[in-house]
Design a protein around this motif. Structure first.
Motif, PDB file in Angstrom:
ATOM      1  N   ASP A  67      -6.614   2.889  -4.833  1.00 15.00           N
ATOM      2  CA  ASP A  67      -7.084   3.164  -6.192  1.00 15.00           C
ATOM      3  C   ASP A  67      -8.275   4.125  -6.213  1.00 15.00           C
ATOM      4  O   ASP A  67      -8.344   5.025  -7.032  1.00 15.00           O
ATOM      5  CB  ASP A  67      -7.476   1.858  -6.898  1.00 15.00           C
ATOM      6  N   SER A  68      -9.222   3.912  -5.304  1.00 17.19           N
ATOM      7  CA  SER A  68     -10.460   4.687  -5.354  1.00 17.19           C
ATOM      8  C   SER A  68     -10.584   5.782  -4.294  1.00 17.19           C
ATOM      9  O   SER A  68     -11.465   6.622  -4.373  1.00 17.19           O
ATOM     10  CB  SER A  68     -11.654   3.745  -5.244  1.00 17.19           C
ATOM     11  N   PHE A  69      -9.739   5.777  -3.280  1.00 16.78           N
ATOM     12  CA  PHE A  69      -9.829   6.817  -2.249  1.00 16.78           C
ATOM     13  C   PHE A  69      -8.494   6.967  -1.525  1.00 16.78           C
ATOM     14  O   PHE A  69      -7.581   6.166  -1.662  1.00 16.78           O
ATOM     15  CB  PHE A  69     -10.957   6.493  -1.256  1.00 16.78           C
ATOM     16  N   ILE A  97       0.857  -1.187   0.000  1.00 16.64           N
ATOM     17  CA  ILE A  97       0.000   0.000   0.000  1.00 16.64           C
ATOM     18  C   ILE A  97       0.897   1.243   0.000  1.00 16.64           C
ATOM     19  O   ILE A  97       1.763   1.387   0.849  1.00 16.64           O
ATOM     20  CB  ILE A  97      -0.922   0.013   1.234  1.00 16.64           C
ATOM     21  N   SER A  98       0.645   2.116  -0.934  1.00 13.89           N
ATOM     22  CA  SER A  98       1.417   3.349  -1.018  1.00 13.89           C
ATOM     23  C   SER A  98       1.031   4.261   0.144  1.00 13.89           C
ATOM     24  O   SER A  98      -0.150   4.534   0.361  1.00 13.89           O
ATOM     25  CB  SER A  98       1.133   4.033  -2.351  1.00 13.89           C
ATOM     26  N   ALA A  99       2.025   4.721   0.893  1.00 13.56           N
ATOM     27  CA  ALA A  99       1.745   5.573   2.047  1.00 13.56           C
ATOM     28  C   ALA A  99       2.867   6.585   2.223  1.00 13.56           C
ATOM     29  O   ALA A  99       4.032   6.286   1.994  1.00 13.56           O
ATOM     30  CB  ALA A  99       1.591   4.735   3.306  1.00 13.56           C
ATOM     31  N   GLU A 100       2.480   7.761   2.638  1.00 14.15           N
ATOM     32  CA  GLU A 100       3.434   8.814   2.965  1.00 14.15           C
ATOM     33  C   GLU A 100       3.403   8.987   4.478  1.00 14.15           C
ATOM     34  O   GLU A 100       2.329   8.996   5.085  1.00 14.15           O
ATOM     35  CB  GLU A 100       2.997  10.105   2.267  1.00 14.15           C
TER      36      GLU A 100
END
Length: 160
Positions: free
Chosen positions: A94-96, A14-17
């Protein structure tokens, strides 16, 4: 002195900052907390950071940003107080998008004279007891094996 802050709400797929702010509050009567260290892509001191902290704080976190700890170099009595680790994660699906924030408080009391931890004393005693026991067991095994080999050699000579 490592100030441990762990926040495991992140997975590799999961892409996370991640953004981390470390605050310090020296006294219970003063409710103002001071920003002393930050992580926003890389660890750094904030622009308005006090000279007292510069060079004394080091990033001690992990590459995956699950462990976001810092260390204080050359701890002094003035470092006693409340430290707060504020972690913000921004997830992109993808959606939120979703964001979450967690605050972890750490109370640090610096003593002028170190006291011996009773747990360390017990573990040291147990280590020595285990060492003596294992040495004794090894000696018994060696004697048993030596006798067994001697008997088998005697038996081989008698039959010859």
């Amino acid at each position: 002195m490592k100030l441990t802050c762990i926040y495991c709400m992140k997975r590799e797929e999961i892409s996370a900052e991640t953004k981390v702010d470390w605050f310090y509050n020296g006294s219970a009567s003063d409710y103002r907390k001071k920003l002393i260290y930050q992580y926003d892509g890389e660890p750094h001191y904030p622009d308005d950071s006090e000279a007292y902290w510069k060079g004394r704080l080091t990033w001690n976190g992990s590459k995956d940003l699950q462990d976001i700890s810092i260390s204080i170099v050359n701890v002094a009595a003035n470092d006693t107080g409340t430290y707060e680790c504020e972690v913000s994660r921004f997830f992109k699906f993808d959606s939120f998008e979703h964001s979450t924030t967690r605050k972890i408080k750490i109370e640090l009391k610096v003593k002028m004279k170190a006291t011996q931890d009773i747990t360390a004393l017990y573990s040291e005693i147990m280590m020595y007891v285990l060492l003596v026991f294992l040495t004794f067991w090894l000696l018994v095994e060696m004697i048993y094996c030596y006798r067994k080999i001697s008997k088998s050699e005697e038996l081989a000579q008698d039959t010859a």
